[in-house]
Design an enzyme around this catalytic site. Structure first.
Site, PDB file in Angstrom:
ATOM      1  N   THR A   1       0.758  -1.346   0.100  1.00  0.00           N
ATOM      2  CA  THR A   1      -0.159  -0.151   0.074  1.00  0.00           C
ATOM      3  C   THR A   1       0.865   1.188  -0.121  1.00  0.00           C
ATOM      4  O   THR A   1       1.912   1.285   0.619  1.00  0.00           O
ATOM      5  CB  THR A   1      -0.897   0.064   1.383  1.00  0.00           C
ATOM      6  OG1 THR A   1      -1.799  -1.140   1.277  1.00  0.00           O
ATOM      7  CG2 THR A   1      -1.637   1.172   1.330  1.00  0.00           C
ATOM      8  N   THR A   2       0.372   2.237  -0.662  1.00  0.00           N
ATOM      9  CA  THR A   2       1.280   3.585  -0.500  1.00  0.00           C
ATOM     10  C   THR A   2       0.187   4.767  -0.299  1.00  0.00           C
ATOM     11  O   THR A   2      -1.012   4.562   0.042  1.00  0.00           O
ATOM     12  CB  THR A   2       1.698   3.725  -2.066  1.00  0.00           C
ATOM     13  OG1 THR A   2       0.587   3.950  -2.837  1.00  0.00           O
ATOM     14  CG2 THR A   2       2.651   2.767  -2.557  1.00  0.00           C
TER      15      THR A   2
ATOM     16  N   ALA B   1       7.105  -1.958   0.677  1.00  0.00           N
ATOM     17  CA  ALA B   1       7.912  -1.185  -0.509  1.00  0.00           C
ATOM     18  C   ALA B   1       6.662  -0.511  -1.489  1.00  0.00           C
ATOM     19  O   ALA B   1       5.631  -0.941  -1.481  1.00  0.00           O
ATOM     20  CB  ALA B   1       8.428  -2.471  -1.265  1.00  0.00           C
ATOM     21  N   SER B   2       7.190   0.590  -1.930  1.00  0.00           N
ATOM     22  CA  SER B   2       6.110   1.236  -2.993  1.00  0.00           C
ATOM     23  C   SER B   2       5.882   0.537  -4.332  1.00  0.00           C
ATOM     24  O   SER B   2       5.073   0.796  -5.028  1.00  0.00           O
ATOM     25  CB  SER B   2       6.995   2.761  -3.282  1.00  0.00           C
ATOM     26  OG  SER B   2       8.255   2.594  -3.891  1.00  0.00           O
ATOM     27  N   ASN B   3       7.075  -0.574  -4.622  1.00  0.00           N
ATOM     28  CA  ASN B   3       6.626  -1.201  -5.864  1.00  0.00           C
ATOM     29  C   ASN B   3       7.357  -2.546  -5.575  1.00  0.00           C
ATOM     30  O   ASN B   3       8.555  -2.698  -5.279  1.00  0.00           O
ATOM     31  CB  ASN B   3       7.287  -0.482  -7.062  1.00  0.00           C
ATOM     32  CG  ASN B   3       7.029  -0.894  -8.331  1.00  0.00           C
ATOM     33  OD1 ASN B   3       7.236  -2.316  -8.639  1.00  0.00           O
ATOM     34  ND2 ASN B   3       6.189  -0.072  -9.142  1.00  0.00           N
ATOM     35  N   PHE B   4       6.838  -3.597  -6.101  1.00  0.00           N
ATOM     36  CA  PHE B   4       7.287  -4.810  -6.178  1.00  0.00           C
ATOM     37  C   PHE B   4       7.844  -5.371  -7.352  1.00  0.00           C
ATOM     38  O   PHE B   4       8.045  -6.697  -7.629  1.00  0.00           O
ATOM     39  CB  PHE B   4       6.458  -5.930  -5.587  1.00  0.00           C
ATOM     40  CG  PHE B   4       6.309  -5.894  -3.916  1.00  0.00           C
ATOM     41  CD1 PHE B   4       7.257  -6.344  -3.203  1.00  0.00           C
ATOM     42  CD2 PHE B   4       5.247  -5.122  -3.505  1.00  0.00           C
ATOM     43  CE1 PHE B   4       6.909  -6.201  -1.731  1.00  0.00           C
ATOM     44  CE2 PHE B   4       5.078  -4.727  -1.940  1.00  0.00           C
ATOM     45  CZ  PHE B   4       6.129  -5.096  -1.351  1.00  0.00           C
TER      46      PHE B   4
ATOM     47  N   HIS C   1      -0.882   6.436 -14.248  1.00  0.00           N
ATOM     48  CA  HIS C   1      -1.645   5.333 -13.701  1.00  0.00           C
ATOM     49  C   HIS C   1      -3.041   5.499 -14.116  1.00  0.00           C
ATOM     50  O   HIS C   1      -3.328   6.367 -14.861  1.00  0.00           O
ATOM     51  CB  HIS C   1      -1.386   5.124 -12.295  1.00  0.00           C
ATOM     52  CG  HIS C   1      -0.028   4.755 -11.558  1.00  0.00           C
ATOM     53  ND1 HIS C   1       0.911   5.460 -11.407  1.00  0.00           N
ATOM     54  CD2 HIS C   1       0.217   3.448 -11.326  1.00  0.00           C
ATOM     55  CE1 HIS C   1       1.951   4.764 -10.965  1.00  0.00           C
ATOM     56  NE2 HIS C   1       1.558   3.281 -10.657  1.00  0.00           N
ATOM     57  N   HIS C   2      -3.649   4.204 -14.038  1.00  0.00           N
ATOM     58  CA  HIS C   2      -5.031   4.159 -14.187  1.00  0.00           C
ATOM     59  C   HIS C   2      -5.965   5.121 -13.689  1.00  0.00           C
ATOM     60  O   HIS C   2      -5.538   5.554 -12.707  1.00  0.00           O
ATOM     61  CB  HIS C   2      -5.646   2.667 -13.779  1.00  0.00           C
ATOM     62  CG  HIS C   2      -5.533   2.467 -12.342  1.00  0.00           C
ATOM     63  ND1 HIS C   2      -6.382   2.781 -11.340  1.00  0.00           N
ATOM     64  CD2 HIS C   2      -4.433   1.924 -11.756  1.00  0.00           C
ATOM     65  CE1 HIS C   2      -5.973   2.391 -10.423  1.00  0.00           C
ATOM     66  NE2 HIS C   2      -4.755   1.704 -10.436  1.00  0.00           N
TER      67      HIS C   2
ATOM     68  N   LYS D   1      -6.582   5.125  -9.623  1.00  0.00           N
ATOM     69  CA  LYS D   1      -5.572   5.310  -8.606  1.00  0.00           C
ATOM     70  C   LYS D   1      -5.775   6.518  -7.748  1.00  0.00           C
ATOM     71  O   LYS D   1      -5.790   7.716  -8.167  1.00  0.00           O
ATOM     72  CB  LYS D   1      -4.051   5.586  -9.287  1.00  0.00           C
ATOM     73  CG  LYS D   1      -3.108   5.172  -7.963  1.00  0.00           C
ATOM     74  CD  LYS D   1      -1.632   5.324  -8.835  1.00  0.00           C
ATOM     75  CE  LYS D   1      -0.373   5.129  -7.566  1.00  0.00           C
ATOM     76  NZ  LYS D   1      -0.743   4.257  -6.664  1.00  0.00           N
TER      77      LYS D   1
END
Length: 243
Positions: free
Chosen positions: A81-82, A104-107, A136-137, A140
């Site tokens: 989650t961010t 993490a902000s991104n995996f 992003h979509h 978001k």
């Protein structure tokens, strides 16, 4: 993302979905029943030692509640989650005192490679102007994305003179020497795109990562969950999983 994590887990032999929760009622996903999120503490207690890791892709408020419930149950946490504010982020990090937590902000492995390249470029191109753009979509919520902010953090660490973040431009807006331009776009169903632009005298370097689908983030989160299970309490980073 919850659906993507469950779908990705169903294709792997090294992990299994024990339970799933959501704030609003949804049908089963890949044969996994989705319970009410308010029941998570009870579900974790009833599951005993059969749950090793909580994987969270929700919202800041929900994430804080989920991680607290997992910590009370002795369950490790992978948090994707961010959009946390300082208090919420501190609450997530505090859980690392009792269970292993990886936030993490991104995996995406590609984003990890992008971060390394951005840090090197920022250090190697003193005086170059820097702009960070993410797309992003249209659903978001947080802007800029957590990944974009992580990239800006990396740039500032590599170039200490860049200390001002300018979000978009309007009217008379020439650059200052110490600024990083940060731009967020929301459109269609874009899974995620991040671009870092370095521009100097007759030199332009663009570093871009595009995610074709959310599945790439689910796969990385499950890699992190498998790696995190059974480790000592503490705060961990996704780069440790990749290494």
């Amino acid at each position: 993302m919850g659906r993507e994590v469950i779908a990705a887990a169903s294709e792997r032999d090294d992990c299994e979905v024990a339970l799933a929760v959501n704030r609003t009622p949804v049908d089963p996903v890949e044969g996994v029943a989705v319970a009410d999120a308010d029941d998570l503490p009870r579900l974790l207690a009833d599951a005993g030692h059969t749950v090793d890791v909580l994987v969270d892709f929700s919202g800041p408020d929900s994430s804080v509640e989920y991680v607290a419930a997992a910590a009370d149950a002795g369950v490790a946490c992978v948090v994707g989650t961010t959009g946390f504010d300082a208090t919420q982020a501190a609450a997530i990090d505090d859980a690392a005192g009792s269970v292993p937590v990886l936030r993490a902000s991104n995996f995406s492995r590609g984003i990890a490679a992008l971060r390394r390249a951005v840090r090197e470029a920022a250090a190697s191109l003193p005086g170059y102007d820097v702009e960070v753009t993410e797309t992003h979509h249209d659903g978001k919520v947080d802007a800029p994305s957590g990944t974009a902010l992580t990239l800006v953090d990396d740039i500032e660490a590599a170039r200490p003179g860049l200390t001002e973040r300018v979000h978009g431009r309007e009217g008379d807006a020439p650059r200052d020497a110490g600024e990083i331009g940060v731009h967020a776009r929301r459109a269609g169903d874009v899974a995620g795109e991040h671009e870092v632009l370095f521009a100097g005298d007759e030199n332009v370097l663009e570093l871009t990562h595009r995610a074709g689908s959310r599945r790439v983030f689910a796969a990385g989160a499950l890699d992190a969950a498998v790696w995190l299970a059974g480790r000592d309490a503490g705060a961990y980073d996704f780069t440790e999983v990749l290494e």
